[in-house]
Design an enzyme around this catalytic site. Structure first.
Site, PDB file in Angstrom:
ATOM      1  N   HIS A 306       0.866  -1.192   0.000  1.00  0.00           N
ATOM      2  CA  HIS A 306       0.000   0.000   0.000  1.00  0.00           C
ATOM      3  C   HIS A 306       0.901   1.241   0.000  1.00  0.00           C
ATOM      4  O   HIS A 306       0.653   2.173  -0.748  1.00  0.00           O
ATOM      5  CB  HIS A 306      -0.923  -0.023   1.206  1.00  0.00           C
ATOM      6  CG  HIS A 306      -1.971   1.029   1.197  1.00  0.00           C
ATOM      7  ND1 HIS A 306      -2.829   1.219   0.132  1.00  0.00           N
ATOM      8  CD2 HIS A 306      -2.310   1.980   2.114  1.00  0.00           C
ATOM      9  CE1 HIS A 306      -3.660   2.216   0.399  1.00  0.00           C
ATOM     10  NE2 HIS A 306      -3.360   2.695   1.590  1.00  0.00           N
ATOM     11  N   GLU A 317       2.665  -0.997   8.076  1.00  0.00           N
ATOM     12  CA  GLU A 317       2.616  -2.010   7.026  1.00  0.00           C
ATOM     13  C   GLU A 317       3.915  -2.811   6.985  1.00  0.00           C
ATOM     14  O   GLU A 317       3.892  -4.039   6.846  1.00  0.00           O
ATOM     15  CB  GLU A 317       2.351  -1.378   5.670  1.00  0.00           C
ATOM     16  CG  GLU A 317       2.226  -2.406   4.561  1.00  0.00           C
ATOM     17  CD  GLU A 317       1.877  -1.820   3.208  1.00  0.00           C
ATOM     18  OE1 GLU A 317       1.496  -2.589   2.302  1.00  0.00           O
ATOM     19  OE2 GLU A 317       1.990  -0.587   3.040  1.00  0.00           O
ATOM     20  N   LYS A 335       3.369   4.068  -5.644  1.00  0.00           N
ATOM     21  CA  LYS A 335       2.853   5.407  -5.349  1.00  0.00           C
ATOM     22  C   LYS A 335       3.932   6.483  -5.408  1.00  0.00           C
ATOM     23  O   LYS A 335       3.614   7.666  -5.499  1.00  0.00           O
ATOM     24  CB  LYS A 335       2.155   5.426  -3.985  1.00  0.00           C
ATOM     25  CG  LYS A 335       0.838   4.669  -3.965  1.00  0.00           C
ATOM     26  CD  LYS A 335       0.131   4.817  -2.625  1.00  0.00           C
ATOM     27  CE  LYS A 335      -1.225   4.137  -2.611  1.00  0.00           C
ATOM     28  NZ  LYS A 335      -1.137   2.668  -2.509  1.00  0.00           N
ATOM     29  N   HIS A 340      -1.129   8.749  -4.848  1.00  0.00           N
ATOM     30  CA  HIS A 340      -2.159   7.927  -4.217  1.00  0.00           C
ATOM     31  C   HIS A 340      -3.524   8.288  -4.804  1.00  0.00           C
ATOM     32  O   HIS A 340      -4.075   9.354  -4.518  1.00  0.00           O
ATOM     33  CB  HIS A 340      -2.151   8.149  -2.705  1.00  0.00           C
ATOM     34  CG  HIS A 340      -3.030   7.218  -1.941  1.00  0.00           C
ATOM     35  ND1 HIS A 340      -3.778   6.236  -2.542  1.00  0.00           N
ATOM     36  CD2 HIS A 340      -3.292   7.125  -0.605  1.00  0.00           C
ATOM     37  CE1 HIS A 340      -4.448   5.569  -1.615  1.00  0.00           C
ATOM     38  NE2 HIS A 340      -4.178   6.099  -0.437  1.00  0.00           N
ATOM     39  N   PHE A 399      -9.338   4.347   4.950  1.00  0.00           N
ATOM     40  CA  PHE A 399     -10.038   4.964   6.070  1.00  0.00           C
ATOM     41  C   PHE A 399     -11.218   4.085   6.494  1.00  0.00           C
ATOM     42  O   PHE A 399     -11.832   3.400   5.669  1.00  0.00           O
ATOM     43  CB  PHE A 399     -10.553   6.346   5.691  1.00  0.00           C
ATOM     44  CG  PHE A 399      -9.494   7.420   5.647  1.00  0.00           C
ATOM     45  CD1 PHE A 399      -8.204   7.180   6.071  1.00  0.00           C
ATOM     46  CD2 PHE A 399      -9.804   8.688   5.181  1.00  0.00           C
ATOM     47  CE1 PHE A 399      -7.238   8.172   6.030  1.00  0.00           C
ATOM     48  CE2 PHE A 399      -8.851   9.691   5.138  1.00  0.00           C
ATOM     49  CZ  PHE A 399      -7.565   9.436   5.557  1.00  0.00           C
TER      50      PHE A 399
END
Length: 411
Positions: A306, A317, A335, A340, A399
């Site tokens: 991620h 992570e 990213k 993102h 989120f």
């Protein structure tokens, strides 16, 4: 474990990408492999707290879709439609001849048509109700993107949008996989899209202190796992995959790029915006995906993380990856290149994971100059790493404590 024949693996037969890294899979993969960042100052964000983003600057909706269609769609739907067309073409399937009732569409999106909503709200406040477009609702509603893709290709099977924040694209692919495994569909067009580079949304993230403030040097702003990271760079984009059962793809002589072999999802049930400090939810999703794929942790060759470039996410992570996988897997975050893209991120990254497996190449993490000393995983930097990738993993966290993980294996 690659190439299991129990009927549970799902074939990826088509890919489509529209991101700040380019229009089309080839352009995107070249820039990701080269670790060339796309962040830049955006004139449309002038005067805001943060005025940098990763915009798909080469994308011209009128040229790609025609003016008549383009004006009816918010940008998040425009991006998805172009990516979906590329993916379907790449799959070798013909919408003119397929049984549309057996074709589903499942796309992920977090925020809907925010740019349209903000523009029309401005019209209402400045000029009154008569200035509001009658297309506001069908342009802004989050579900409409799947509907428009279905209209474009005659897919009359199940049609839905998944909204799990920044995990939306990954959740969509996992849901699509289930539709194929259950026999509900024979083909599913799936992925994610987002185009929320609108002033209110960007300001909202800036006020949360989630965005990088490196506005004087935007190209260096998105730096996953780097010791000097200070937040993510918001982006737009779309990634679409065409999925089929392996036996069906093989029967029609299709090229299988890779397989979706596992999917896991979980909720942190911890905080609205902060991840569980121990990463327990992320770990559950990872372990569930591996179990679903029938893969052991020490079989994972590559992880597309991620990796948002935020101080908290990257450390948590990395700790989870170290705890579950150790240091064997070569980890990257695209990213650093793409920024993102929220609800689209998981789909774009799943596509990159498929390409990594297919090509036997782990792309480097852009802007990774010095790995955070608290991060104890093998993060690839500077140059691509060539290696056979039998088992790969793609992580997405969002989120609300939303966690979704895919296991991708070689064809």
């Amino acid at each position: 474990m690659a190439g299991r024949d129990d009927g549970r693996d799902i074939a990826v037969t088509g890919l489509g990408l529209v991101t700040p890294a380019g229009i089309g899979v080839e352009a995107n993969w070249a820039r990701v492999r080269a670790a060339e960042p796309t962040a830049a100052v955006d004139p449309e964000l002038a005067g805001l707290i943060v005025d940098i983003d990763c915009r798909a600057g080469e994308f011209d909706a009128d040229a790609e879709l025609g003016k008549r269609l383009a004006w009816r769609l918010d940008r998040y739907a425009q991006l998805a439609l172009v990516a979906a067309r590329e993916a379907v073409k790449d799959s070798g399937l013909d919408p003119d001849s397929w049984n549309g009732a057996r074709v589903g569409v499942v796309l992920g999106n977090a925020l809907g048509g925010t740019a349209t909503y903000e523009r029309q709200t401005g019209n209402l406040l400045q000029e009154g109700p008569g200035a509001v477009s009658p297309m506001l609702v069908p342009m802004a509603a989050v579900n409409m993107v799947s509907g428009y893709v279905a209209m474009d290709c005659g897919a009359t099977g199940p049609n839905l949008v998944t909204a799990t924040a920044c995990a939306s694209g990954t959740t969509a692919i996992g849901t699509a996989r289930d539709l194929l495994r259950s026999g509900t569909c024979d083909v599913v067009i799936t992925g994610g899209t987002e185009a929320s580079l609108s002033p209110a949304i960007v300001t909202g993230f800036a006020r949360m202190k989630a965005l990088s403030r490196r506005t004087g040097n935007p190209a260096a702003a998105s730096r996953p796992f780097d010791a000097d990271r200070d937040g993510f760079v918001i982006a737009e984009g779309a990634g679409v995959l065409v999925l089929e059962r392996v036996a069906d793809a093989q029967a029609r002589g299709a090229r299988v790029r890779a397989r979706i072999s596992g999917y896991g999802a979980s909720a942190d049930a911890h905080h609205a915006t902060a991840p569980d400090p121990e990463g327990k939810g992320a770990e559950r999703a990872i372990r569930a995906a591996l179990a679903d794929a029938g893969a052991l942790p020490d079989e994972v060759d590559h992880v597309n993380a991620h990796g948002t470039s935020t101080p908290l996410n990257d450390v948590i992570e990395a700790r989870v990856l170290n705890r579950v996988l150790g240091q064997r897997a070569a980890v990257t975050s695209v990213k650093g290149v793409t920024g993102h893209s929220l609800g689209a991120a998981g789909a774009i990254e799943a596509a990159c994971t498929v390409l990594a497996v297919q090509e036997g190449l782990v792309p480097p993490t852009a802007n990774l100059d010095s790995v955070d000393p608290s991060i104890d995983i093998d993060v690839v930097a500077k140059i691509p790493r060539m290696r056979r990738i039998e088992v790969a993993m793609s992580n997405s966290f969002g989120f609300g404590g939303q966690n979704a993980v895919l296991v991708v294996t070689e064809a």
